[in-house]
Every structure is written in C-alpha cells, then in structure tokens.
Design an enzyme around this catalytic site. Structure first.
Site, PDB file in Angstrom:
ATOM      1  N   CYS A  33       0.891  -1.080   0.029  1.00  0.00           N
ATOM      2  CA  CYS A  33       0.017  -0.166   0.098  1.00  0.00           C
ATOM      3  C   CYS A  33       0.989   1.487  -0.079  1.00  0.00           C
ATOM      4  O   CYS A  33       1.602   1.686   1.077  1.00  0.00           O
ATOM      5  CB  CYS A  33      -0.919   0.080   0.986  1.00  0.00           C
ATOM      6  SG  CYS A  33      -1.742   1.726   1.477  1.00  0.00           S
ATOM      7  N   CYS A  36       0.429   3.654   3.011  1.00  0.00           N
ATOM      8  CA  CYS A  36       1.019   2.879   4.122  1.00  0.00           C
ATOM      9  C   CYS A  36       2.423   3.254   4.360  1.00  0.00           C
ATOM     10  O   CYS A  36       2.808   3.294   5.361  1.00  0.00           O
ATOM     11  CB  CYS A  36       0.606   1.449   4.278  1.00  0.00           C
ATOM     12  SG  CYS A  36      -1.026   1.080   4.259  1.00  0.00           S
TER      13      CYS A  36
END
Length: 108
Positions: A33, A36
């Site tokens: 991600c 992230c």
C-alpha cells in the site's frame, strides 16, 4: 513495515489485546500500500508522542476476517479500543497526513 511496533500474530491475540484495560490502537496496513509506506515515514515519530497508547500492526492480508468484520476497506486505518470496547476509529481510503493521524490519537 512498522517494525517499531508489535505485529499481530493470531486472531486469538487480537481478541486478548482488545480486552486490556488500557488504550490500544490497531494499525491496519499492508506492505504493498503506497499510503501505508508514506505513513511509515512519520508514524514512529508520531507514536512517540503518545506513550500511554499501545500500538499493534495488523497486516490486512494476513487477517482478512478481522478487516471484514470491522468494515475496514481502506488502509491505512486505525481502530482504538479500551476494555474490549471500540472508542474511536480513523478508517478511510484516503491518504492520511501526520497532522491528521496525531489529531486522531489526541482524541483517544
């Protein structure tokens, strides 16, 4: 990712951690991600400002049943518990800034 906080190992551990009589924040994320990865760039600094909170990293790909049960469809996301009760959440598909994350943590 997030090697400075404990990583969730089992579903049973998740259940036990929620029951603790202290503030605990589960950080839902995944290594693939991009948002992230951005969070990981500043999150260690941010959590150092909140020593009263325990942080647990939950890899959403390892625990899809938890993320589905909690209606977490976007990552990174945060759910805070105390005494087995959800007390706050910051769940969305939108990238989170350091200021937004710290504002969320201050409200816990």
């Amino acid at each position: 990712m997030f090697n400075y906080i404990k990583k969730l190992a089992t579903i049973d551990e998740f259940k036990l951690l929620k029951e603790k009589n202290k503030k605990i924040v589960f950080v839902f994320s995944a290594s693939w991600c991009p948002d992230c990865v951005m969070l990981n760039n500043y999150f260690e600094e941010s959590i150092s400002k909140f020593p009263e909170i325990e942080f647990i990293y939950v890899d959403r790909d390892e625990f899809p049943e938890i993320t589905e049960a909690l209606d977490i469809f976007g990552i990174p996301s945060f759910i805070a518990y105390r005494d087995n009760k959800e007390i706050s959440r910051f769940v969305s598909k939108i990238s989170k800034t350091q200021d937004e994350v710290e504002a969320f943590l201050k409200k816990i």
